[in-house]
Structures are given as C-alpha cells and as structure tokens.
Design an enzyme around this catalytic site. Structure first.
Site, PDB file in Angstrom:
ATOM      1  N   GLU A 253      -1.674   2.920  -0.798  1.00  0.00           N
ATOM      2  CA  GLU A 253      -1.688   4.362  -0.506  1.00  0.00           C
ATOM      3  C   GLU A 253      -0.749   5.134  -1.439  1.00  0.00           C
ATOM      4  OE1 GLU A 253      -3.836   5.076   2.141  1.00  0.00           O
ATOM      5  OE2 GLU A 253      -3.632   7.218   1.760  1.00  0.00           O
TER       6      GLU A 253
ATOM      7  N   GLY B 211      15.389 -18.963  13.212  1.00  0.00           N
ATOM      8  CA  GLY B 211      14.177 -19.709  12.855  1.00  0.00           C
ATOM      9  C   GLY B 211      12.924 -19.147  13.504  1.00  0.00           C
TER      10      GLY B 211
HETATM   11  C1  LIG Z   1      -3.894  -5.476  -0.317  1.00  0.00           C
HETATM   12  C2  LIG Z   1      -4.259  -4.315  -1.195  1.00  0.00           C
HETATM   13  C3  LIG Z   1      -5.352  -3.527  -0.847  1.00  0.00           C
HETATM   14  C4  LIG Z   1      -5.746  -2.461  -1.689  1.00  0.00           C
HETATM   15  N1  LIG Z   1      -6.855  -1.729  -1.366  1.00  0.00           N
HETATM   16  C5  LIG Z   1      -7.327  -0.814  -2.246  1.00  0.00           C
HETATM   17  C6  LIG Z   1      -8.572  -0.133  -2.023  1.00  0.00           C
HETATM   18  O1  LIG Z   1      -9.231  -0.340  -0.985  1.00  0.00           O
HETATM   19  N2  LIG Z   1      -9.043   0.727  -2.967  1.00  0.00           N
HETATM   20  C7  LIG Z   1      -8.348   0.982  -4.116  1.00  0.00           C
HETATM   21  O2  LIG Z   1      -8.834   1.768  -4.931  1.00  0.00           O
HETATM   22  N3  LIG Z   1      -7.144   0.368  -4.365  1.00  0.00           N
HETATM   23  C8  LIG Z   1      -6.631  -0.513  -3.471  1.00  0.00           C
HETATM   24  N4  LIG Z   1      -5.429  -1.162  -3.711  1.00  0.00           N
HETATM   25  C9  LIG Z   1      -4.769  -0.930  -4.993  1.00  0.00           C
HETATM   26  C10 LIG Z   1      -3.463  -0.194  -4.887  1.00  0.00           C
HETATM   27  O3  LIG Z   1      -3.723   1.160  -4.628  1.00  0.00           O
HETATM   28  C11 LIG Z   1      -2.771  -0.445  -6.239  1.00  0.00           C
HETATM   29  O4  LIG Z   1      -2.309  -1.787  -6.229  1.00  0.00           O
HETATM   30  C12 LIG Z   1      -1.645   0.488  -6.472  1.00  0.00           C
HETATM   31  O5  LIG Z   1      -2.149   1.774  -6.684  1.00  0.00           O
HETATM   32  C13 LIG Z   1      -0.805   0.060  -7.696  1.00  0.00           C
HETATM   33  O6  LIG Z   1      -1.621  -0.179  -8.806  1.00  0.00           O
HETATM   34  P1  LIG Z   1      -1.415  -1.516  -9.673  1.00  0.00           P
HETATM   35  O7  LIG Z   1      -1.411  -2.640  -8.727  1.00  0.00           O
HETATM   36  O8  LIG Z   1      -2.427  -1.533 -10.745  1.00  0.00           O
HETATM   37  O9  LIG Z   1       0.025  -1.378 -10.305  1.00  0.00           O
HETATM   38  P2  LIG Z   1       0.404  -0.590 -11.648  1.00  0.00           P
HETATM   39  O10 LIG Z   1      -0.274   0.720 -11.688  1.00  0.00           O
HETATM   40  O11 LIG Z   1       0.240  -1.503 -12.790  1.00  0.00           O
HETATM   41  O12 LIG Z   1       1.959  -0.378 -11.402  1.00  0.00           O
HETATM   42  C14 LIG Z   1       2.865  -1.494 -11.364  1.00  0.00           C
HETATM   43  C15 LIG Z   1       4.176  -1.064 -10.743  1.00  0.00           C
HETATM   44  O13 LIG Z   1       4.797  -0.080 -11.578  1.00  0.00           O
HETATM   45  C16 LIG Z   1       5.140   1.068 -10.823  1.00  0.00           C
HETATM   46  N5  LIG Z   1       5.002   2.267 -11.650  1.00  0.00           N
HETATM   47  C17 LIG Z   1       3.865   2.799 -12.134  1.00  0.00           C
HETATM   48  N6  LIG Z   1       4.110   3.895 -12.835  1.00  0.00           N
HETATM   49  C18 LIG Z   1       5.460   4.073 -12.804  1.00  0.00           C
HETATM   50  C19 LIG Z   1       6.351   5.051 -13.344  1.00  0.00           C
HETATM   51  N7  LIG Z   1       5.892   6.096 -14.035  1.00  0.00           N
HETATM   52  N8  LIG Z   1       7.666   4.920 -13.135  1.00  0.00           N
HETATM   53  C20 LIG Z   1       8.138   3.871 -12.402  1.00  0.00           C
HETATM   54  N9  LIG Z   1       7.353   2.924 -11.865  1.00  0.00           N
HETATM   55  C21 LIG Z   1       6.035   3.031 -12.060  1.00  0.00           C
HETATM   56  C22 LIG Z   1       4.149   1.072  -9.676  1.00  0.00           C
HETATM   57  O14 LIG Z   1       4.639   1.791  -8.575  1.00  0.00           O
HETATM   58  C23 LIG Z   1       4.002  -0.402  -9.380  1.00  0.00           C
HETATM   59  O15 LIG Z   1       5.041  -0.808  -8.522  1.00  0.00           O
HETATM   60  C24 LIG Z   1      -4.998  -2.178  -2.855  1.00  0.00           C
HETATM   61  C25 LIG Z   1      -3.880  -2.966  -3.181  1.00  0.00           C
HETATM   62  C26 LIG Z   1      -3.501  -4.015  -2.362  1.00  0.00           C
HETATM   63  C27 LIG Z   1      -2.298  -4.833  -2.754  1.00  0.00           C
END
Ligand SMILES: Cc1cc2nc3c(=O)[nH]c(=O)nc-3n(C[C@H](O)[C@H](O)[C@H](O)COP(=O)(O)OP(=O)(O)OC[C@H]3O[C@@H](n4cnc5c(N)ncnc54)[C@H](O)[C@@H]3O)c2cc1C
Lengths: 107, 388
Positions: B368, B345
């Site tokens: 990243e 817990g």
């Molecule tokens: C707390 C937080 C802080 C952030 N800060 C920043 C920032 O400061 N600046 C910035 O620019 N961005 C930022 N981001 C954005 C982050 O970089 C994106 O969320 C990330 O790149 C994924 O993009 P998406 O969320 O649109 O997911 P999508 O691109 O829609 O992807 C959805 C899922 O599918 C998977 N996927 C995608 N393509 C494939 C493939 N070909 N095969 C298998 N799986 C796949 C991805 O890995 C992901 O798990 C932040 C995100 C979070 C959660």
C-alpha cells in the site's frame, strides 16, 4: 523455485528414516509413479511431515512412494502444487477432494 | 475533533467486538494457524449474522449500497475487526463483505454493471495489477508492460509481479504503458478478464504471508477491447486518487487492531508468569515494554482517527493518511515484537498468533505504498511543489 515438485520418489518404507517434524508439502504416488494424493504438514500437525505422510499412507493404501518439500509457506506451496497439477492433468489427484482453487499456467 | 465516541459508535463498536470474540475467535482455535478462509458453512452462517447486524458490505460506500456508516466509525470498526489471528489480511475472514477496487467506482456504467456490481455482490473477484519486476514504489517510471492499439482493440505484452489474488480473480486492473515518451502521463488502466487468451499466472510468489499469497503474471499478445479502458487513455494514474488515499486509513486501522490484541494478551499474561520468584509484571523491564506499547497504540490510533475525521469532513487528508499508514505500520510492528518478547518461547510458537502477526506486519511497511514513499508524500505536502 520450480513450480513443480520434481524430486525423486522415495519408498514409503523410508518415511521414518527420511521425514521428521518439519512443516511442508508432500505427494504420494502409486506403484506406477502416478500422483494419488497431495497434502501438507502445517502448524497444527502433531508430528509434522512424518505424521502427516504416515497418516496419508494409511488413508491411501495404494501409496508406494512419497516425495516432499520442507517449507514454512506450506499453504501457498500446497495451493500452487494443486493448481499446477490441475493445469497439467485437467483434474486433481484421485485422493484429493475438490477445493476452491485458482488457475495457473506455469509454462 | 471530539475524542469521545458517540452513543451510536459505542454501540456498533461493541457489537463488532462481541462478534469477533464470540464468533471468530472460537472458530480460529480449530483452523490452521495460517488459514485465511473459513469453511463455507461457517462463512455463510456468519455472513447472515453481519447482514442481520446491518453491517454487511462495510467496505462499500453508502451511495453504492454499503451501510450508512461514516469513515470515522468505519475506522473504529476496522480496528475491532482485525483483533484475531488472521485479522491483518483477512479481517473476520471477509464475513463483513468485500470492497470493490477503488478505481472501479470511476468506471462507466457499463463497466460497473460487468465488474463493480458483481464484485460488491460477492459474485466476482478482481486483482490490482500495478507493480512489475522493474519496481513498485515508482510505477509511473517503472512500468514496462506495453499496450499497443490495433483497430478497436489494444494488444498488451509484459509482466506483473507481486499481484495478490490474480489466480482466483475473474478480472483485474492492468496498468500498461501506452505512450513511451510521456512518463506518468503515458500509462493507461485496462480492465482485463482473466480468461482472455494470453493472460497467464506463471507462478505463486511465496512470501512471509503464506495463505494470502502474491503471483507473477505474464501477458502474451493479450487482446483487450477499447471498451475495457478504465478512464482515459494515458490517464491511468489519475483515477481514484482520493479513494486510494482513503484506503490507507483502514489499512492503518487493521494494524492498530492487531497491536491492541497483542497488548491485551501481554497484559493478561505477565501478572501470571513467574520468574525468579516474582511475576513478570513486577519487573520494570516488562512494565516499560507495556508502557511503550500503550504509547505506540495511542499515537497511531489518534493519528489514524484524525486522518479519518479530515476525510469525513471533506478537508485535505493526503498528509494525514500517509502519516497514519506510516506510523501505524511501524508502531504495530514494535508492539507485536515486544509482546513476543514478553511471552518468551511461546511468543514465537505457532500455538499463539504473534508469529503470524510478526510476519504479516512486516509486509505492511512495504504494501500500500512503502513507508519511504509515504515519507516522500508527507515531505511533498510540507515543502510543496519544490520537491520532485
Ligand atoms: C505480499 C505482497 C503483496 C502485494 N500485492 C500487490 C498487488 O496486489 N498489486 C500490486 O500492484 N502490487 C502489489 N505488491 C507490490 C508492492 O506494492 C511493492 O512491493 C511496493 O510498491 C514496493 O515496490 P518494489 O518491491 O518493487 O520495491 P522498489 O520500488 O524496488 O523499492 C525498494 C525499496 O526502496 C525504497 N525506496 C524507493 N524509492 C525510494 C526513495 N526515493 N528514497 C528512499 N527509499 C526508496 C522502497 O520504499 C523500498 O523499500 C505487493 C507486495 C507484496 C510484498
């Protein structure tokens, strides 16, 4: 989620009835429904929202009403509410000391 | 690769370890469990100390005035600096100084004067605006924010999502489509002052990470002078690839530091905690969790140090950096999860740091460059250009 906390005000006499030990954010208002203080109940709060709102009312005797939101994201929500208030009013609520905040224009 | 630390590395690592234990951990006892900032007086006092240690500006390359510490040593220090509650996203609460956005190191001298140097001095803050509601994994295709030339200016319209720190930033890098037909080669990077008319922080995006939150931005006819283009028009993705790849190494190291701390706490706890008449440490189920933690930590540490070493030696390191990011984020997630389990817990209570690490570590598999994208990078390195 709406950026502003637009819920109906509740009389401070209802604190013990409405609030429990949750984490979250809250606002206090005076008799004219003007926000006079905003705060949060975080992970260190002994009695959660109930304790923090009670204490805040003791510190701000002109508080007549409160409203709250339960959330585990209490820090980001608190900063958001402060920034929105600053955007809407050009200042923080009278009871809040100045803190380092960002800028928002929630539209 | 020499697996032993040099005398100098041992000394600096020991210094930072003491700093975390003697300066950061005691302050953290009184902070909100989700805090990511120190009181200004504490921060100033600790910055003075890191300056005296000669380690202020650790994220800054030596050629830009950062301490002359090689990447392998920096990686070892990043492992140390994250070993506290806020360590994943606010290592040592920023008292070792910040690092400029990687792309700004490729800016013109005038742009560096206005944005990079003030950032390195701690006078300005920037944000990185790439991801959009339409997607972040494949920004080259997803970017819908448009920039259209108008005389000497560009007019930007669109939205960005998930952008960290934009509400408190003085400027940001905004990637916008400048040629609709050219895909990856049709995106330009603009440096945008946040007081530019048409720049809006519309909302906070509340996530598992409460203090260091993300924002949603909107740009409405935002006019940016052409002098604020970073690099060349349509070449926004060509900037700073090497530095961006390099960033994955300390990102991995931060996760490993948290895993090491979680394991240390578990190792302290299980001999003391008695159940069914014997300490938890006498149970094989518990021992195996500790063993799996140790293996996860060692594997990710060596992979990360190998990436750092290759980058330091000037060898190709893209695959190794992707592997480090992938392995460390996943392994550290497992370690924190097992440590929570051993604490029962208490493991999920805000009294201890595990619940914060658990939430924040989950984001590391997405930020990243999500781990699926890292796997794609590694596959491309293995299979060559045949893979799209
Ligand atoms: C707390 C937080 C802080 C952030 N800060 C920043 C920032 O400061 N600046 C910035 O620019 N961005 C930022 N981001 C954005 C982050 O970089 C994106 O969320 C990330 O790149 C994924 O993009 P998406 O969320 O649109 O997911 P999508 O691109 O829609 O992807 C959805 C899922 O599918 C998977 N996927 C995608 N393509 C494939 C493939 N070909 N095969 C298998 N799986 C796949 C991805 O890995 C992901 O798990 C932040 C995100 C979070 C959660």
């Amino acid at each position: 989620m709406a950026a502003r906390l637009d819920k109906p005000w509740i009389e401070v006499s209802q604190i013990a009835v409405v609030l429990r030990g949750h984490m979250g954010v809250f606002q206090l208002a005076d008799a004219d429904n003007t926000v006079i203080y905003m705060g949060y109940a975080g992970g260190n709060s002994l009695q959660g929202l109930r304790g923090e709102v009670t204490q805040a009312c003791a510190d701000h005797p002109d508080a007549c009403y409160f409203r709250h939101e339960i959330t585990t994201s209490y820090l980001s929500r608190f900063r958001e509410l402060m920034m929105v208030y600053m955007h809407d009013h050009g200042r923080l609520p009278a009871g809040n000391p100045k803190i380092s905040l960002g800028r928002m224009s929630p539209g | 690769m020499d697996l032993n630390l040099t005398e100098e590395q041992t000394m600096i690592v020991g210094m930072v370890r003491r700093f975390v234990r003697e300066e950061i951990l005691p302050l953290e006892a009184d902070l909100d469990p989700d805090a990511d900032e120190l009181a200004p007086a504490d921060r100033d006092r600790l910055v003075e100390k890191t300056r005296e240690m000669g380690l202020y500006g650790l994220g800054i390359p030596p050629e830009y005035g950062g301490p002359d510490v090689d990447l392998v040593t920096r990686t070892l220090l990043a492992v140390e600096m994250s070993q506290h509650r806020a360590g994943l996203y606010a290592p040592c609460y920023g008292t070792f100084g910040g690092a400029g956005l990687a792309q700004l190191f490729e800016a013109t001298e005038e742009q560096k004067e206005r944005y990079l140097y003030p950032t390195l001095r701690g006078e300005k803050r920037g944000f990185f605006g790439l991801s959009e509601p339409s997607g972040g994994s494949d920004p080259a295709r997803a970017i819908q924010t448009r920039a259209v030339q108008d005389g000497d200016d560009w007019i930007i319209n669109g939205a960005k999502l998930w952008i960290s720190g934009a509400d408190r930033a003085d400027y940001g890098l905004v990637f916008a489509r400048t040629d609709a037909d050219k895909g990856r080669n049709g995106v330009t990077c603009f440096i945008v002052d946040t007081d530019t008319p048409g720049f809006h922080v519309r909302r906070i995006v509340h996530t598992l990470r409460s203090a260091h939150y993300a924002t949603e931005l909107q740009f409405e006819d935002m006019r940016v002078p052409k002098e604020n283009i970073l690099g060349e028009v349509n070449r926004g993705f060509a900037i700073a690839n090497d530095r961006l790849t390099r960033q994955r190494i300390p990102y991995a190291a931060g996760c490993i530091g948290v895993a090491i701390k979680a394991q240390e706490m578990a190792l302290d706890y299980v001999p003391q905690r008695q159940t069914f008449g014997a300490p938890l440490s006498s149970r094989q189920a518990i021992q195996w969790m500790l063993v799996d933690n140790e293996i996860d930590i060692k594997q990710s540490l060596w992979i990360t140090l190998e990436a750092a070493n290759k980058a330091h030696q000037g060898e190709p390191f893209r695959k190794e950096a992707a592997m480090a990011k992938l392995v460390a984020t996943e392994a550290a997630g497992r370690v924190v999860d097992r440590a929570m389990q051993m604490f029962g817990g208490l493991g999920v209570a805000k009294d201890l740091p595990f619940e914060r690490w658990y939430r924040e570590m989950r984001i590391r598999r997405i930020g990243e460059g999500p781990n699926e994208v890292q796997r794609h990078v590694i596959a491309r390195e293995l299979l060559g250009a045949s893979l799209r």
